[in-house]
Motif scaffolding. Sequence first.
Motif, PDB file in Angstrom:
ATOM      1  N   GLY A 140      11.365  -4.012  -4.870  1.00  0.00           N
ATOM      2  CA  GLY A 140      11.786  -4.350  -5.844  1.00  0.00           C
ATOM      3  C   GLY A 140      10.712  -5.244  -6.561  1.00  0.00           C
ATOM      4  N   GLU A 141       9.606  -5.505  -6.106  1.00  0.00           N
ATOM      5  CA  GLU A 141       8.497  -6.413  -6.773  1.00  0.00           C
ATOM      6  C   GLU A 141       7.724  -5.615  -7.439  1.00  0.00           C
ATOM      7  N   PRO A 142       6.676  -6.166  -8.344  1.00  0.00           N
ATOM      8  CA  PRO A 142       5.662  -5.131  -8.983  1.00  0.00           C
ATOM      9  C   PRO A 142       4.820  -4.497  -8.066  1.00  0.00           C
ATOM     10  N   ALA A 143       4.227  -3.435  -8.511  1.00  0.00           N
ATOM     11  CA  ALA A 143       3.355  -2.584  -7.651  1.00  0.00           C
ATOM     12  C   ALA A 143       2.280  -3.178  -6.973  1.00  0.00           C
ATOM     13  N   ALA A 144       1.699  -4.286  -7.890  1.00  0.00           N
ATOM     14  CA  ALA A 144       0.498  -4.972  -7.576  1.00  0.00           C
ATOM     15  C   ALA A 144       0.683  -5.969  -6.551  1.00  0.00           C
ATOM     16  N   GLY A 145       1.916  -6.232  -6.464  1.00  0.00           N
ATOM     17  CA  GLY A 145       2.294  -7.353  -5.136  1.00  0.00           C
ATOM     18  C   GLY A 145       2.298  -8.606  -5.828  1.00  0.00           C
ATOM     19  N   VAL A 146       2.768  -9.817  -4.877  1.00  0.00           N
ATOM     20  CA  VAL A 146       2.795 -11.096  -5.216  1.00  0.00           C
ATOM     21  C   VAL A 146       1.989 -11.755  -4.429  1.00  0.00           C
ATOM     22  N   ASN A 147       0.682 -12.587  -5.113  1.00  0.00           N
ATOM     23  CA  ASN A 147       0.170 -13.591  -4.288  1.00  0.00           C
ATOM     24  C   ASN A 147       1.124 -14.499  -3.663  1.00  0.00           C
ATOM     25  N   ASP A 148       0.964 -14.927  -2.463  1.00  0.00           N
ATOM     26  CA  ASP A 148       1.802 -16.008  -1.801  1.00  0.00           C
ATOM     27  C   ASP A 148       1.210 -16.490  -0.818  1.00  0.00           C
TER      28      ASP A 148
ATOM     29  N   ASP B 166       0.587  -1.229   0.057  1.00  0.00           N
ATOM     30  CA  ASP B 166      -0.002  -0.105  -0.142  1.00  0.00           C
ATOM     31  C   ASP B 166       0.892   1.257  -0.093  1.00  0.00           C
ATOM     32  N   ASP B 167       2.058   1.368   0.553  1.00  0.00           N
ATOM     33  CA  ASP B 167       2.935   2.352   0.838  1.00  0.00           C
ATOM     34  C   ASP B 167       4.246   1.693   0.335  1.00  0.00           C
ATOM     35  N   PRO B 168       4.846   2.008  -0.873  1.00  0.00           N
ATOM     36  CA  PRO B 168       6.023   1.969  -1.231  1.00  0.00           C
ATOM     37  C   PRO B 168       7.143   2.371  -0.653  1.00  0.00           C
ATOM     38  N   VAL B 169       6.859   3.622   0.180  1.00  0.00           N
ATOM     39  CA  VAL B 169       7.973   4.511   0.720  1.00  0.00           C
ATOM     40  C   VAL B 169       8.143   4.188   2.180  1.00  0.00           C
TER      41      VAL B 169
ATOM     42  N   ALA C 145      -1.866 -11.251  -1.320  1.00  0.00           N
ATOM     43  CA  ALA C 145      -0.870 -10.379  -1.952  1.00  0.00           C
ATOM     44  C   ALA C 145       0.041  -9.773  -0.806  1.00  0.00           C
ATOM     45  N   SER C 146       1.241  -9.446  -1.089  1.00  0.00           N
ATOM     46  CA  SER C 146       2.267  -8.701  -0.521  1.00  0.00           C
ATOM     47  C   SER C 146       3.259  -8.002  -1.448  1.00  0.00           C
ATOM     48  N   ARG C 147       4.008  -7.320  -0.879  1.00  0.00           N
ATOM     49  CA  ARG C 147       4.971  -6.843  -1.753  1.00  0.00           C
ATOM     50  C   ARG C 147       6.352  -6.505  -1.115  1.00  0.00           C
TER      51      ARG C 147
END
Length: 684
Positions: A657-665, A313-316, A652-654
Amino acid sequence: MASAVLGSLFAGTTAQAQQEKKEPQEQAVQSVVVEASRVSQIGIADTASAGVITQKQLEARTVYRAGELLEAAPGLIVSQHSGEGKANQFYLRGFNLDHGTDLRTTVDGMLVNQRSHAHGQGWTDLNFMIPELATRLEYRKGPYFADEGDFSSAGAVSVRYANVLPEGIASVGIGSNGFRRTLLANSPVVGNGHLLYALELFRNDGPFLVGDDYRKINGVLRYSEGNAASGFNLSAMGYHGSWHSTDQVPSRAVADGSLGRYAAVDQTDGGSAYRYSLSGEWHRNSETTSTLVNAYMIHNRLDLFSNFTYFLDDPVNGDQFGQPDRRVTTGINASQLWRTTLLGRESENKVGVQLQNDNIFNGLYSTVAQQRISGTRDDHIVESSAALFVENTTRWTDTFRTIAGLRADYFRFDVNSKLTPANSGSANDSKLNPKLNLVFGPWNKTEYYFNVGGGFHSNDARGATISVDPKTGDAADKVSPLVRSKGIEVGLRTEIIPGLQSSLSLYRLDFDSELTFAGDAGTTEAGRPSRRTGFEFSNYYKPTNWLTIDADVAFARARFRDVDVVGQRIPGAVEGVASLALAVDNLGPYFGALQLRYFGPRPLLEDNSVRSQGTATLNGRFGYKLNASTKIELEGYNLTNRRDAAIDYYYASRLPGEPAAGVNDIHFHPIESRSFRVSLNTTF
């Protein structure tokens, strides 16, 4: 049910045993009594899935954390997905009960479940519990009991503390991963009664890269007078804990080696909590009546910081959020029982009132390293409830009795939403639920049961008044304040084989709305209607005076009842559960136990395309009695050092370096690695 002493005194006749069951006030004055075997429930229990665990059986259990004492109830799994000070995770009858929803838990009549909690509905924090003070644990499953209300549809567990200790207790323990524990307790005579005191100091790091540094202090002070016929107690309890959290971790990062199994993405998660309570209980019994009144006031506070999605939600700043919760809970329970006759048959009529009020201040904030940067919710909630129940128990013949009850519940919710005023408001709801239990037998030491009843669970008060999503600003739908459940069960209980007590139950439980876990927000939300069907098979066997065997197995099929293209499975719903416990004693100075626990794979998505792995642990203890008052014990946990998960989620989490939409895992919290604790215990 009566105390352990009364259980042995009243075991002579079925009618007297039934009287024992219907006098919960006789629990009010208890001593710690060592029993050689489990109290027979034939002629006492209303269902095949209810029972009593004695103090001797509780002593034999090896528990890593205090809440695991509840695993003495067959089919119940107690787990953890975060730091040790956080409320436990519970599994029972096809439910991932999150932190306590649909498992009603009381300690000395005080409700532990916290309503409209900042982190999860029904939050059940048992870290204040001191196992050595627990004289008995009673469990009941299903919505079949008139005196059980909110959160009890899957089950209800009641823990009773001692009023009087036969001897003082002093215990010192050390162990792996920074474990330290000290306990001192006694109950000297003061005036006309006894003053019980207990003080526990506890510390544990766990196996994590950054230790939990879980520190807690527990205290109990109780004055009691009287006996099982007439008496009272007054109690004060205090608990304070603080901890660092290693929350669940993404499988992909562990698999590629970028994150250790016992590491965390955000090493600033953690929390602190305290609980202070004042309570009292008064009871009076005669040949024809029984009266019980208990009242309590509890002050709880929690500051919890979690980050489940990392930088999605907040990449920073990252996605850490804080959930403060402060509340004062007051409650009173009163019941009156009359023994009489109905059409010439033994009969009992019971009437009870239960009142509770929660004055709550909680919220949801975005944080960085536990420092607030913005707010999503800041609410003042007043949630009040009142319940009235009536119940009749009649023994129509020597081999047939009925227990019929009716329960009425009323709830009122008042919400003052400070950050989003549109979400402020009031709501109320009520439910009327009938209960019916038919008991046939005993024949050849075997009893048969048919049970049917309605129940409910309350939803978060904020969901009952919401109109705007406080995070997105979109319109939001209100949820039903109270959600109905309906259950039906058949079962049997037998002691036909000498030394063996067995029970089998088959059940179905329907909910009008399922509470599901939202992994990206760390909250629960109301969802689709559900159905669970399953069976439980429980066995307690004492073939000799030195060996006890507990063996339980359960299976549940959990499905959503409506049609949806996403699928019918309920994410996280436990399916297969099994346990085997062996305890040995009366072998001169030696004693010990082994305990195997297993809970199987669970669906993590509605279409069952992603599933968790099963989890198995083997714990054990070995002890030596140095003399009549002193013993030394060695306890081992996860003796086979399995690398299983305590819990799994799929969302999904991020990571950086991963895509903005995150990765389902799959995100999991590991079970603790093999560890040992040694303690020196003495009585005085």
